[in-house]
Structures are given as C-alpha cells and as structure tokens.
Scaffold this active site. Structure first.
Site, PDB file in Angstrom:
ATOM      1  CG  ASP A 253     -11.886  -9.595 -18.772  1.00  6.06           C
ATOM      2  OD1 ASP A 253     -11.302  -9.026 -17.561  1.00  6.06           O
ATOM      3  OD2 ASP A 253     -11.815  -9.487 -19.802  1.00  6.06           O
TER       4      ASP A 253
ATOM      5  CD  GLU B 117     -16.086  -4.990 -15.462  1.00  3.57           C
ATOM      6  OE1 GLU B 117     -16.462  -4.318 -15.729  1.00  3.57           O
ATOM      7  OE2 GLU B 117     -14.788  -4.491 -14.968  1.00  3.57           O
TER       8      GLU B 117
HETATM    9  O1  FUB Z   1     -12.074  -7.368 -20.545  1.00  2.31           O
HETATM   10  C1  FUB Z   1     -12.722  -6.359 -21.023  1.00  2.31           C
HETATM   11  C2  FUB Z   1     -13.948  -5.634 -19.639  1.00  2.31           C
HETATM   12  O2  FUB Z   1     -13.333  -5.619 -18.691  1.00  2.31           O
HETATM   13  C3  FUB Z   1     -14.435  -7.009 -18.439  1.00  2.31           C
HETATM   14  O3  FUB Z   1     -16.112  -7.616 -19.344  1.00  2.31           O
HETATM   15  C4  FUB Z   1     -14.962  -6.741 -17.440  1.00  2.31           C
HETATM   16  O4  FUB Z   1     -14.861  -7.050 -16.597  1.00  2.31           O
HETATM   17  C5  FUB Z   1     -13.453  -5.392 -17.700  1.00  2.31           C
HETATM   18  O5  FUB Z   1     -12.425  -6.981 -17.212  1.00  2.31           O
END
Ligand code: FUB
Length: 339
Positions: free
Chosen positions: A31, A238
């Site tokens: 991320d 997301e």
């Molecule tokens: O790393 C945990 C979660 O997985 C992140 O918050 C999301 O965007 C995904 O990459």
C-alpha cells in the site's frame, strides 16, 4: 474465497517476468503512498506481517501492528528502511490492523495518516505528527472526528489546500455508511444502483481535523452516468489516490475483487471524475494498491505484489515503475509482468 498458492515454477516465472523488483526485502511492505519531500522520495507503506489469522473477505489476516517509512534519494538509488515510525501500542485509540497510511508535509511538520480498528472493531482514521519525514510520529489521542473506513490519501493542491480521500468496501466497512452515518445493517447497493463512491474532505489548517463534512465522490462512465455497483471491473473498491497532471485531477483507485488499478479524471478535487481506464493490470496477490508521484519530470507508479512471499496475499512487497501519458492525458496501462 480461499487463498490458492501457485506452484514454485510458476512463481519463478512470474518473478522473472516482473517489470520491477521489491524495493526492500528485509520486511514485507504494501500500500505505498509516495511523496517527494525536499527533493527526496519518501514511501509510506503498510508493514505486512504474518499475524496467524486465517484468510477471509474482511481482511482480518492483514494484522499489521506498525509502520516503517522507506526513503530513496532518487528512483535509481537504493531504498532505505528507516525502522519503526509508529506502533499500534503508541496509539491510544487503536486496537489492531494498521492498514494503508499516507503522509503530508505542511510547514516544517510531517503529518502521518493511518486507519486502524478500535476495540469495537470499527475502522477510523488517525493522525500522528513529527518533525522528520521518516518519523517517529506522535499520535493524537483520538481519531480524526468524523473519519471512518480506511485508506486515507492526502493530496496537496497547488493553492495550498489539503484534501483527504478515503474509503473502502468489504473489509473497509464503507458499505455500512450512507451520508457519513454508520448502520451495521446496511450493505452494498444492488448491482443496478450507483456504486458507493470514495469520500473526500478538506483538511483543517492545522491538518488534524476535517474542515468540512465529508462528501461522496461521483465517478461517471463515458455517458455521464454514475458507475454502477455491479460494474466490478470499474467501480471503486478501495485505495484512493489523487494526483494532478497538466491541470487535470486524476483520482485513482483499486477495483478490489477484479484486481485492477483504475483512474478517473476531473476538473476539481471534489470531482465529478470520468472513468479514464486502467493503470495496472492485476498483480500476484489479491490486493492491488498504489500511489503516483512525479520526480524530476518523470511519473512513477508505486504498487505492490506478493511475488517475494511466493504469492501470500498478506505478505506483499512495494515496487515502482515509470508511467507515461498519451497526448490526451490518458495513462498508458502497465502490465506488471512481461508476456
Ligand atoms: O493492507 C490492508 C488493505 O489491503 C489496504 O488498506 C487495502 O487498500 C488493501 O491493499
């Protein structure tokens, strides 16, 4: 859903065809939120660990506990892991799951933004402050008022205003919110209804609060209609990010269960944005999450995959690759592995 690991020969082939290699290998990182501060690249990633929690659709297996900042003098320099910048035990309100962070610089201070679950299992977003881009950062005692879900990305506009983009469905809990209100009985809209958009709020002058009520962002299709919840190849899931190129605002994000990084373009930090295409085809591992930053006139995508861990979804590694635009400002789609 289950986590299926690939055989070793296939992993070797994927590693050999990768367009880039992990920036650091001493820890797992994911991320990546990259910024250029004072002429140097700083990457604010999640720090993946094996928390021993089984894989599920809520992402409970992403049991991260702290953050490290990665720095690079330039895209060709070695990446340096600067050690622990913030730990969950030092955040009074946070209980677990230190997910995707970001950071911003204002004046002489650095603001580190991160989501975490509270003891009640609800995600909120917090801020921690430091006087160095690599931390350590000192967390505010409470999460940001009015914040919710995950994946904060803070964008500084050319006029000096800062905006936070956030949100994520499924494990990110956005499906339980409408108009900023939580209701555990709510779920995703039906396939024929508009998708749940990402959320944006301008930051206060001191960078510690929202300066306004958060607003939902509209992402439109080529006919000016909101993307639908059932359009899994294009709808927001997301991993919000915002950058500006040639006067246009580029909102980019992950489609989650279809594993694409996509972008949409607009004329205001609030949108609406019109879907523009894919930035990156799927990587090895379930999640895909990124940032985009300019360094000395070239543009770079920071992303992750699970090739170093041989495909384990919650043990990822941050990578970077140059991206280019066509004459209309469209981003040329990258394939993470050569054919
Ligand atoms: O790393 C945990 C979660 O997985 C992140 O918050 C999301 O965007 C995904 O990459």
């Amino acid at each position: 859903m289950s986590e299926e690991l690939l055989p070793p020969e296939q992993i070797q082939a994927i590693r050999a065809k990768a367009i880039s290699q992990p920036l650091v290998e001493n820890i797992y990182t994911a991320d990546p939120s990259a910024h250029v501060f004072d002429g140097k690249i700083y990457i604010y990633p999640s720090h993946d660990i094996e928390a021993g929690i089984p894989f599920n659709d809520n992402g409970d297996h992403f049991g991260m506990e702290d953050y490290h900042v990665i720095s690079m003098d330039s895209p060709d320099s070695p990446a340096v892991d600067n050690g622990v910048a913030l730990h969950v035990k030092d955040v009074p309100w946070a209980a677990r799951q230190m997910w995707a962070p970001d950071a911003a610089k204002k004046g002489d201070l650095y603001y580190f933004y991160f989501p975490a679950k509270k003891a009640d299992d609800i995600f909120q977003i917090g801020v921690a402050v430091g006087d160095s881009p690599i931390g350590p950062f000192v967390a505010q005692p409470e999460p940001i008022k009015g914040s919710y879900t995950i994946d904060p990305a803070v964008f500084e506009d050319e006029d000096g205003e800062y905006y936070m983009y956030f949100g994520g469905i499924w494990g990110g809990q956005l499906q339980h919110y409408r108009k900023n209100q939580y209701d555990a009985t709510l779920s995703e809209p039906a396939d024929h209804e508009p998708q749940l958009g990402p959320i944006v709020a301008k930051m206060s002058d001191d960078m510690l609060e929202f300066a306004e009520t958060p607003k939902e962002i509209l992402i439109l299709d080529e006919n000016g209609q909101p993307l639908l919840a059932g359009d899994h190849d294009r709808r927001f899931f997301e991993a919000s990010w915002m950058h500006k190129y040639d006067g246009k605002y580029y909102f980019s994000y992950s489609t989650g269960n279809t594993h694409f990084l996509c972008y949409a373009m607009g004329d205001s930090p609030y949108g609406p944005f019109t879907y523009g295409g894919r930035i990156l085809e799927p990587v090895l591992g379930w999640t895909t999450h990124h940032s985009i930053a300019e360094f000395e006139g070239k543009w770079y995508l920071f992303y992750h995959d699970s090739s170093l861990s041989s495909g384990i979804t919650h043990l990822r590694s941050v990578k970077m690759a140059e991206i280019t635009y066509d004459k209309d400002g469209k981003i040329n789609t990258l394939k993470p592995y050569r054919d």
